[in-house]
Design a protein around this motif. Sequence first.
Motif, PDB file in Angstrom:
ATOM      1  N   HIS A   4       0.850  -1.210  -0.142  1.00  0.00           N
ATOM      2  CA  HIS A   4       0.113  -0.094  -0.174  1.00  0.00           C
ATOM      3  C   HIS A   4       0.877   1.174  -0.068  1.00  0.00           C
ATOM      4  CE1 HIS A   4      -3.971  -1.954   0.658  1.00  0.00           C
ATOM      5  NE2 HIS A   4      -2.865  -2.852   1.134  1.00  0.00           N
ATOM      6  N   ARG A   6       0.717   5.491   0.533  1.00  0.00           N
ATOM      7  CA  ARG A   6       0.178   6.816   0.614  1.00  0.00           C
ATOM      8  C   ARG A   6       0.929   7.776  -0.264  1.00  0.00           C
ATOM      9  NH1 ARG A   6      -1.724  11.024   0.554  1.00  0.00           N
ATOM     10  NH2 ARG A   6      -1.982  12.713   1.985  1.00  0.00           N
ATOM     11  N   TYR A   7      -0.060   7.833  -1.351  1.00  0.00           N
ATOM     12  CA  TYR A   7       0.402   8.569  -2.573  1.00  0.00           C
ATOM     13  C   TYR A   7       0.398  10.275  -2.388  1.00  0.00           C
ATOM     14  CZ  TYR A   7       0.891   9.852  -7.435  1.00  0.00           C
ATOM     15  OH  TYR A   7       1.038  10.429  -8.635  1.00  0.00           O
ATOM     16  N   GLU A   8       1.410  11.126  -2.393  1.00  0.00           N
ATOM     17  CA  GLU A   8       1.341  12.430  -2.520  1.00  0.00           C
ATOM     18  C   GLU A   8       1.141  13.128  -3.746  1.00  0.00           C
ATOM     19  OE1 GLU A   8       1.528  14.642   0.417  1.00  0.00           O
ATOM     20  OE2 GLU A   8       1.549  12.682   1.594  1.00  0.00           O
ATOM     21  N   HIS A  30      -3.300   5.448  -2.164  1.00  0.00           N
ATOM     22  CA  HIS A  30      -4.180   5.755  -1.117  1.00  0.00           C
ATOM     23  C   HIS A  30      -3.683   7.463  -1.010  1.00  0.00           C
ATOM     24  CE1 HIS A  30      -5.645   1.892   0.673  1.00  0.00           C
ATOM     25  NE2 HIS A  30      -4.296   1.900   0.195  1.00  0.00           N
ATOM     26  N   ASP A  31      -4.846   8.270  -1.152  1.00  0.00           N
ATOM     27  CA  ASP A  31      -4.689   9.755  -1.284  1.00  0.00           C
ATOM     28  C   ASP A  31      -5.026  10.369   0.146  1.00  0.00           C
ATOM     29  OD1 ASP A  31      -4.778   9.755  -3.897  1.00  0.00           O
ATOM     30  OD2 ASP A  31      -6.812   9.955  -4.038  1.00  0.00           O
ATOM     31  N   SER A  32      -5.479   9.426   1.243  1.00  0.00           N
ATOM     32  CA  SER A  32      -5.633  10.064   2.480  1.00  0.00           C
ATOM     33  C   SER A  32      -4.863   9.086   3.410  1.00  0.00           C
ATOM     34  CB  SER A  32      -7.138  10.105   2.785  1.00  0.00           C
ATOM     35  OG  SER A  32      -7.095  10.176   4.011  1.00  0.00           O
ATOM     36  N   PRO A  33      -4.207   9.745   4.577  1.00  0.00           N
ATOM     37  CA  PRO A  33      -3.544   8.686   5.500  1.00  0.00           C
ATOM     38  C   PRO A  33      -4.461   7.788   6.247  1.00  0.00           C
ATOM     39  CG  PRO A  33      -2.834  11.155   5.957  1.00  0.00           C
ATOM     40  CD  PRO A  33      -3.849  11.134   4.690  1.00  0.00           C
ATOM     41  N   VAL A  36      -5.160   4.316   4.626  1.00  0.00           N
ATOM     42  CA  VAL A  36      -4.133   3.266   4.297  1.00  0.00           C
ATOM     43  C   VAL A  36      -4.243   2.314   5.535  1.00  0.00           C
ATOM     44  CG1 VAL A  36      -1.544   3.252   4.508  1.00  0.00           C
ATOM     45  CG2 VAL A  36      -2.585   5.250   3.716  1.00  0.00           C
ATOM     46  N   VAL A  60       3.851  -0.695   3.949  1.00  0.00           N
ATOM     47  CA  VAL A  60       3.256   0.534   3.682  1.00  0.00           C
ATOM     48  C   VAL A  60       4.589   1.418   3.177  1.00  0.00           C
ATOM     49  CG1 VAL A  60       1.852   2.576   4.313  1.00  0.00           C
ATOM     50  CG2 VAL A  60       1.281   0.503   5.055  1.00  0.00           C
ATOM     51  N   LEU A  62       5.341   5.628   1.589  1.00  0.00           N
ATOM     52  CA  LEU A  62       4.843   6.862   1.311  1.00  0.00           C
ATOM     53  C   LEU A  62       5.609   7.306  -0.122  1.00  0.00           C
ATOM     54  CD1 LEU A  62       3.710   9.737   2.152  1.00  0.00           C
ATOM     55  CD2 LEU A  62       5.833  10.396   3.148  1.00  0.00           C
ATOM     56  N   LEU A  76       2.012   7.540   9.609  1.00  0.00           N
ATOM     57  CA  LEU A  76       1.077   6.438   9.087  1.00  0.00           C
ATOM     58  C   LEU A  76       1.020   5.410  10.372  1.00  0.00           C
ATOM     59  CD1 LEU A  76       2.248   6.198   5.757  1.00  0.00           C
ATOM     60  CD2 LEU A  76       0.042   7.067   6.226  1.00  0.00           C
TER      61      LEU A  76
END
Length: 165
Positions: A4, A6-8, A30-33, A36, A60, A62, A76
Amino acid sequence: MELHVRYEGDDDPEKCTARKLARFEMTTLHDSPRSVPRGVVLDPHAERALSPADETDVLVALDCSWETADAEAFQLDGPHRALPFLVAGNPVSHGRPFRLNTAEAFAAGCYILGERDQAEAIMSKFRWGHTFLELNEEPLRRYANCADSGEVVAVQQEYLDLADD
């Protein structure tokens, strides 16, 4: 192993390895923490090194620019682990220690956690992927054979000592 991200979205979409892995359904972005799932978070600011003792089925990462990769960005849920000394094989950071992109981080994490086939599958999606695995073949194998974080750090120190010479 589930992967997974966490996509900035603050880097070049054409060079984004997380987006490419998502296109191949090898990871979920995932756009939001909050969205995730809990898992071992690959975090260069973590105090403990990733080791085979970190039994998990979720990794996970980032995905952000190295310029914005400060400790706060890694807030996260889950245990945070740093990857040990490895050298980037990607064209942007080739040969630079500790400057892995998301795909390389996932491949390293999978390899260290005993999922070598998954690591190779991840890197097979990139023309330069074999370079990362070749450059780091020995350290990845050694880290994967460690019992815990302390042993990983001891092996890492050997490579750091060699780099200082």
